[in-house]
Scaffold this motif. Structure first.
Motif, PDB file in Angstrom:
ATOM      1  N   LYS A  65      -3.935 -11.348  -4.484  1.00 13.72           N
ATOM      2  CA  LYS A  65      -2.515 -11.039  -4.284  1.00 13.72           C
ATOM      3  C   LYS A  65      -2.375  -9.622  -3.776  1.00 13.72           C
ATOM      4  O   LYS A  65      -3.066  -8.709  -4.229  1.00 13.72           O
ATOM      5  N   MET A  66      -1.450  -9.440  -2.856  1.00 16.23           N
ATOM      6  CA  MET A  66      -1.170  -8.108  -2.337  1.00 16.23           C
ATOM      7  C   MET A  66       0.287  -7.781  -2.578  1.00 16.23           C
ATOM      8  O   MET A  66       1.147  -8.637  -2.428  1.00 16.23           O
ATOM      9  N   GLY A  67       0.551  -6.541  -2.930  1.00 18.33           N
ATOM     10  CA  GLY A  67       1.918  -6.080  -3.060  1.00 18.33           C
ATOM     11  C   GLY A  67       2.447  -5.682  -1.703  1.00 18.33           C
ATOM     12  O   GLY A  67       1.843  -5.946  -0.669  1.00 18.33           O
ATOM     13  N   ARG A  68       3.562  -4.999  -1.727  1.00 22.52           N
ATOM     14  CA  ARG A  68       4.141  -4.543  -0.473  1.00 22.52           C
ATOM     15  C   ARG A  68       3.289  -3.424   0.104  1.00 22.52           C
ATOM     16  O   ARG A  68       2.874  -2.523  -0.623  1.00 22.52           O
ATOM     17  N   PRO A  69       3.029  -3.450   1.395  1.00 23.32           N
ATOM     18  CA  PRO A  69       2.248  -2.370   2.009  1.00 23.32           C
ATOM     19  C   PRO A  69       2.995  -1.041   1.885  1.00 23.32           C
ATOM     20  O   PRO A  69       4.227  -0.994   1.948  1.00 23.32           O
ATOM     21  N   THR A  70       2.244   0.053   1.703  1.00 28.16           N
ATOM     22  CA  THR A  70       2.871   1.362   1.564  1.00 28.16           C
ATOM     23  C   THR A  70       1.976   2.441   2.150  1.00 28.16           C
ATOM     24  O   THR A  70       0.753   2.303   2.171  1.00 28.16           O
ATOM     25  N   ASP A  71       2.599   3.500   2.627  1.00 28.40           N
ATOM     26  CA  ASP A  71       1.860   4.664   3.107  1.00 28.40           C
ATOM     27  C   ASP A  71       1.646   5.666   1.986  1.00 28.40           C
ATOM     28  O   ASP A  71       0.962   6.664   2.177  1.00 28.40           O
TER      29      ASP A  71
END
Length: 55
Positions: free
Chosen positions: A5-11
């Motif tokens: 599972k991946m969360g929301r992409p973030t910088d």
């Protein structure tokens, strides 16, 4: 094979967790600020920390 599972992409990943105790007075200040700005506690705390950068 199950996919991870991946969360929301973030910088700006938030990898450090803090557990702190604050007084009721400080919690009220934070909650009042969050209510006025429509932000949640973590973002209010992050803004407070960032405001220390130029001091």
């Amino acid at each position: 094979m199950p996919t991870k599972k991946m969360g929301r992409p973030t910088d700006d990943p938030k990898t450090i967790r803090l557990d702190i105790r604050i007084s009721e007075k400080d919690a009220k200040i934070l909650d009042d600020y969050c209510e006025r700005t429509g932000k949640r506690r973590p973002e209010g705390i992050r803004e407070g920390i960032r405001s220390l950068k130029d001091k």
